[in-house]
Design a protein around this motif. Structure first.
Motif, short mmCIF file in Angstrom:
data_model
loop_
_atom_site.label_atom_id
_atom_site.label_comp_id
_atom_site.label_asym_id
_atom_site.label_seq_id
_atom_site.Cartn_x
_atom_site.Cartn_y
_atom_site.Cartn_z
N SER A 107 0.82 -1.21 0.00
CA SER A 107 0.00 0.00 0.00
C SER A 107 0.85 1.26 0.00
CB SER A 107 -0.92 0.02 1.24
OG SER A 107 -1.91 -0.98 1.15
N ALA A 108 2.13 1.12 -0.34
CA ALA A 108 3.06 2.24 -0.22
C ALA A 108 3.12 3.15 -1.43
CB ALA A 108 4.47 1.72 0.10
N GLY A 109 2.31 2.88 -2.44
CA GLY A 109 2.30 3.74 -3.61
C GLY A 109 3.69 3.92 -4.20
N GLN A 110 4.07 5.18 -4.44
CA GLN A 110 5.40 5.49 -4.94
C GLN A 110 6.28 6.09 -3.85
OE1 GLN A 110 6.72 4.67 -8.02
NE2 GLN A 110 4.83 3.46 -8.03
N GLY A 111 5.92 5.81 -2.60
CA GLY A 111 6.72 6.28 -1.48
C GLY A 111 8.13 5.70 -1.51
N VAL A 156 5.27 -7.93 -10.86
CA VAL A 156 4.77 -6.55 -10.87
C VAL A 156 4.34 -6.15 -9.47
CG1 VAL A 156 4.00 -6.71 -13.27
CG2 VAL A 156 2.42 -7.28 -11.40
N TYR A 157 4.32 -4.87 -9.23
CA TYR A 157 3.84 -4.36 -7.95
C TYR A 157 2.36 -4.01 -8.08
CZ TYR A 157 2.97 -1.20 -4.05
OH TYR A 157 2.43 -0.60 -2.94
N ARG A 158 1.56 -4.50 -7.13
CA ARG A 158 0.14 -4.19 -7.11
C ARG A 158 -0.15 -3.33 -5.88
NH1 ARG A 158 -3.43 -9.22 -7.74
NH2 ARG A 158 -2.64 -8.99 -9.87
N ASP A 159 -0.45 -2.07 -6.10
CA ASP A 159 -0.74 -1.17 -4.99
C ASP A 159 -2.21 -1.29 -4.60
OD1 ASP A 159 0.51 0.92 -3.32
OD2 ASP A 159 -1.12 2.15 -4.12
N MET A 205 -1.24 -3.42 11.57
CA MET A 205 -0.04 -2.60 11.77
C MET A 205 0.78 -2.50 10.49
SD MET A 205 3.51 -3.06 12.16
CE MET A 205 3.75 -4.69 12.85
N LEU A 206 0.98 -3.63 9.83
CA LEU A 206 1.78 -3.63 8.61
C LEU A 206 1.12 -2.83 7.49
CD1 LEU A 206 3.01 -7.33 8.55
CD2 LEU A 206 4.36 -5.29 9.10
N ALA A 207 -0.19 -3.01 7.34
CA ALA A 207 -0.90 -2.30 6.28
C ALA A 207 -0.91 -0.79 6.54
CB ALA A 207 -2.33 -2.82 6.16
N GLU A 208 -1.15 -0.40 7.78
CA GLU A 208 -1.17 1.03 8.12
C GLU A 208 0.19 1.64 7.92
OE1 GLU A 208 -0.74 4.57 10.65
OE2 GLU A 208 0.28 2.66 10.93
N SER A 209 1.25 0.94 8.33
CA SER A 209 2.61 1.44 8.17
C SER A 209 2.95 1.58 6.69
CB SER A 209 3.60 0.49 8.85
OG SER A 209 3.38 0.43 10.24
N ASP A 210 2.55 0.60 5.89
CA ASP A 210 2.83 0.65 4.46
C ASP A 210 2.11 1.84 3.81
OD1 ASP A 210 4.54 -1.06 2.90
OD2 ASP A 210 2.82 -1.49 1.62
N ALA A 211 0.87 2.04 4.20
CA ALA A 211 0.10 3.15 3.62
C ALA A 211 0.74 4.50 3.98
CB ALA A 211 -1.34 3.10 4.11
N LYS A 212 1.25 4.61 5.20
CA LYS A 212 1.89 5.87 5.61
C LYS A 212 3.24 6.05 4.89
CE LYS A 212 -1.36 7.20 8.37
NZ LYS A 212 -1.36 6.90 9.80
N ALA A 213 3.86 4.95 4.50
CA ALA A 213 5.12 5.04 3.76
C ALA A 213 4.93 5.67 2.39
CB ALA A 213 5.73 3.64 3.61
N ALA A 214 3.70 5.69 1.91
CA ALA A 214 3.42 6.33 0.62
C ALA A 214 3.78 7.80 0.63
CB ALA A 214 1.94 6.15 0.26
N ASP A 215 3.82 8.40 1.82
CA ASP A 215 4.18 9.81 1.96
C ASP A 215 5.62 9.99 2.41
OD1 ASP A 215 1.60 10.70 1.24
OD2 ASP A 215 0.88 10.36 3.29
N ASP A 216 6.47 9.01 2.11
CA ASP A 216 7.90 9.07 2.42
C ASP A 216 8.20 9.05 3.91
OD1 ASP A 216 8.56 9.05 -0.24
OD2 ASP A 216 9.20 11.14 -0.35
N SER A 217 7.33 8.43 4.70
CA SER A 217 7.58 8.34 6.14
C SER A 217 8.78 7.46 6.47
CB SER A 217 6.34 7.79 6.85
OG SER A 217 5.26 8.67 6.73
N LEU A 218 9.20 6.64 5.52
CA LEU A 218 10.35 5.77 5.73
C LEU A 218 11.54 6.19 4.87
CD1 LEU A 218 8.56 2.31 5.92
CD2 LEU A 218 9.52 3.64 7.80
N TYR A 219 11.57 7.49 4.55
CA TYR A 219 12.66 7.99 3.70
C TYR A 219 13.49 9.02 4.45
CZ TYR A 219 15.13 10.41 -0.04
OH TYR A 219 16.11 10.96 -0.81
N ASP A 220 14.79 8.91 4.30
CA ASP A 220 15.72 9.90 4.85
C ASP A 220 17.00 9.81 4.03
OD1 ASP A 220 16.37 11.60 7.54
OD2 ASP A 220 18.15 10.49 6.88
N ASP A 221 17.55 10.96 3.68
CA ASP A 221 18.77 10.95 2.86
C ASP A 221 19.94 11.61 3.58
OD1 ASP A 221 17.94 13.57 2.79
OD2 ASP A 221 17.99 13.77 0.60
N GLY A 222 19.92 11.57 4.92
CA GLY A 222 20.99 12.19 5.69
C GLY A 222 22.24 11.36 5.84
#
Length: 284
Positions: free
Chosen positions: A160-164, A218-221, A243-260
């Motif tokens: 459910s992470a879209g293009q996050g 293929v990825y199925r969102d 928990m996993l589905a909610e976390s994945d959905a929130k990752a769509a907004d780059d919640s699991l991204y950091d480039d530091g």
């Protein structure tokens, strides 16, 4: 003396292995509910002590003589705040000089439900006055790589992470960071946002699965609710699936991204490429 909670778990064992490369085994304390689960480590000279988050009477005695403690966050969703606060209280009573805690990436602003208990724990640690290091860990690459064999069989990776963007690193990378922070003591105190050097989307991850296995994948969102239902159908308990589905959905907004690149700086090398972890998983 350096102590590690959850020492029988996947991360805990890797942390102890990293510590063994730098200090004598008798300087390491494996804290576990049942010391029998770390008999192998004890045979190598590591000290094993009973330490049960839900049995406060076991906590202070187990911390006797401990200079630095790594508190690996509990996996008991919904009760972790109380468990962690009990440990923090024991740390202050026992006079532990430095506390390291494994939190979640961008805990102060992360919208995932998982982040709530981490924020509460960080607040309790700050209020305790104990010198501390907060390791805000991103996702393990293994979290997604575990789904690769199924994706190969069905030709689909669901999520459910879209293009996050997900800046994941290997579990061993985070374990080395934890060991490094523990050994650094108060000189490394502060908050560290830890993530992999290179990020992926689940679409890219699916394509790489296919490339490695030489089959179309293929990825199925999916909407969060549909992904949660799929995880339940796969046999996961409802709370875990949610928990996993909610976390994945929130990752769509780059919640699991950091480039530091704080993780690679802390461990003194580049983080393990996600493709390497994926390839290793599919070769098993």
């Amino acid at each position: 003396m350096y102590a590690v909670t959850g020492a029988s778990g996947q991360l805990g064992r890797l942390v102890i292995e990293a510590l063994l490369e730098q200090v004598a085994p008798e300087q390491i304390i494996a804290l576990v509910r049942d010391p029998a689960t770390v008999a192998g480590l004890a045979a190598r000279g590591v000290v094993a002590r009973r330490f049960d988050y839900d049995q406060p009477a076991t906590l202070v005695p187990a911390l006797s003589g401990v200079d630095g403690l790594l508190l690996i966050s509990s996996n008991a969703l919904g009760v972790r705040t109380a468990q962690h606060r009990a440990v923090v209280d024991a740390v202050t009573t026992a006079g532990v000089g430095h506390l390291v805690y494994t939190s979640i990436l961008h805990a102060d602003a992360n919208p995932m439900n998982l982040a709530t208990e981490h924020r509460d724990t960080e607040a309790a640690i700050a209020a305790s006055g104990v010198p501390h290091t907060i390791l805000r860990n991103g996702w393990y690459t293994e979290n997604y790589a575990a789904a690769a064999p199924t994706a190969v069989r069905h030709g689909v990776l669901a999520g459910s992470a879209g293009q996050g963007r997900i800046a994941a690193a290997s579990r061993a990378d985070y374990a080395l960071a934890a060991a490094t922070a523990l050994l650094a003591g108060v000189s490394g105190a502060g908050i560290h946002e830890l993530a992999g050097d290179d990020a992926f989307t689940l679409d890219a991850f699916a394509r790489e699965i296919g490339a490695i296995a030489a089959v179309p994948v293929v990825y199925r969102d999916l909407p969060e609710a549909a992904y949660r239902a799929l995880l339940e159908q796969a046999g996961l308990p409802a709370p875990v699936a949610a928990m996993l589905a909610e976390s994945d959905a929130k990752a769509a907004d780059d919640s699991l991204y950091d480039d530091g690149h704080a993780l690679s700086r802390l461990i003194g090398r580049p983080t393990t490429p996600w493709r390497e972890t994926l390839r290793a998983t599919l070769s098993q």
